[in-house]
Motif scaffolding. Structure first.
Motif, PDB file in Angstrom:
ATOM      1  N   SER A  58       0.846  -1.195   0.000  1.00 19.21           N
ATOM      2  CA  SER A  58       0.000   0.000   0.000  1.00 19.21           C
ATOM      3  C   SER A  58       0.876   1.237   0.000  1.00 19.21           C
ATOM      4  CB  SER A  58      -0.897  -0.009   1.244  1.00 19.21           C
ATOM      5  OG  SER A  58      -1.799  -1.090   1.197  1.00 19.21           O
ATOM      6  N   ALA A  61      -8.039  -5.234 -11.663  1.00 16.87           N
ATOM      7  CA  ALA A  61      -8.701  -4.470 -10.611  1.00 16.87           C
ATOM      8  C   ALA A  61     -10.097  -5.047 -10.385  1.00 16.87           C
ATOM      9  CB  ALA A  61      -8.790  -3.005 -11.008  1.00 16.87           C
ATOM     10  N   PRO A 118      -3.804   6.166  -8.267  1.00 24.21           N
ATOM     11  CA  PRO A 118      -4.872   5.319  -7.700  1.00 24.21           C
ATOM     12  C   PRO A 118      -5.404   4.290  -8.703  1.00 24.21           C
ATOM     13  CG  PRO A 118      -5.180   7.585  -7.015  1.00 24.21           C
ATOM     14  CD  PRO A 118      -4.039   7.596  -8.002  1.00 24.21           C
ATOM     15  N   THR A 166      -4.168   0.621  -8.771  1.00 23.54           N
ATOM     16  CA  THR A 166      -4.588  -0.344  -7.760  1.00 23.54           C
ATOM     17  C   THR A 166      -5.161  -1.593  -8.416  1.00 23.54           C
ATOM     18  OG1 THR A 166      -5.037   1.373  -6.117  1.00 23.54           O
ATOM     19  CG2 THR A 166      -6.174  -0.738  -5.845  1.00 23.54           C
ATOM     20  N   THR A 183      -1.887  -1.365  -3.870  1.00 25.13           N
ATOM     21  CA  THR A 183      -2.940  -0.422  -3.520  1.00 25.13           C
ATOM     22  C   THR A 183      -2.342   0.975  -3.460  1.00 25.13           C
ATOM     23  OG1 THR A 183      -4.074  -2.123  -2.202  1.00 25.13           O
ATOM     24  CG2 THR A 183      -4.718   0.171  -1.849  1.00 25.13           C
ATOM     25  N   VAL A 184      -2.920   1.872  -4.245  1.00 21.18           N
ATOM     26  CA  VAL A 184      -2.441   3.254  -4.278  1.00 21.18           C
ATOM     27  C   VAL A 184      -3.575   4.147  -3.812  1.00 21.18           C
ATOM     28  CG1 VAL A 184      -1.387   5.066  -5.658  1.00 21.18           C
ATOM     29  CG2 VAL A 184      -0.999   2.658  -6.251  1.00 21.18           C
ATOM     30  N   SER A 185      -3.362   4.770  -2.670  1.00 20.03           N
ATOM     31  CA  SER A 185      -4.425   5.570  -2.072  1.00 20.03           C
ATOM     32  C   SER A 185      -3.834   6.633  -1.164  1.00 20.03           C
ATOM     33  CB  SER A 185      -5.357   4.665  -1.265  1.00 20.03           C
ATOM     34  OG  SER A 185      -6.320   5.424  -0.561  1.00 20.03           O
TER      35      SER A 185
END
Length: 126
Positions: A10, A39, A87, A90, A123-125
């Motif tokens: 993440s 995804a 994002p 992800t 996960t890109v957040s």
């Protein structure tokens, strides 16, 4: 033929990650390797592939200029360096392998590959 993907995690937008795909049970030099991702609710997408003949590469449009695929035959490992993550990156990322039927074969079409690893989640957040 076994492929083991690792390196997911993440991260925040703009960060970098390097995925690894360790190969066992076959000689990496004889196989084309591809990275694909899926995804939730979306179809599997081709990310990057690398030829076994001359290390030629191909990238999906969404990752061009940000991701780099490379191979280290001595370590039986293929890498995916992912920079400036967004994002929309992800997804579960998979590596896949197959023997090329001819020179110049390293497609981004997941249906062309017979051997798959188990996937690693990115996960890109914020």
């Amino acid at each position: 033929v076994q492929l083991q993907a690792s390196g997911g995690g993440s991260v925040q937008p703009g960060d970098s990650l390097r995925l690894s795909c360790e190969i066992s049970g076959f000689t990496l030099q004889r196989y084309v390797i591809g990275w694909f991702r899926q995804a939730p609710g979306k179809e599997r997408e081709g990310v990057a592939c690398i030829s076994n003949y001359d290390d030629s590469t191909v990238y999906g449009n969404s990752v061009k200029g940000r991701f780099t695929i490379s191979r280290d035959n001595a370590k039986a490992t293929v890498y995916l360096q992912m920079n400036n993550l967004k994002p929309e990156d992800t997804a579960v990322h998979y590596c896949a392998a197959d023997q090329p039927p001819a020179y110049g074969w390293y497609p981004l079409d997941s249906a062309e590959y017979d051997y798959w690893g188990q996937g690693t989640l990115v996960t890109v957040s914020s």
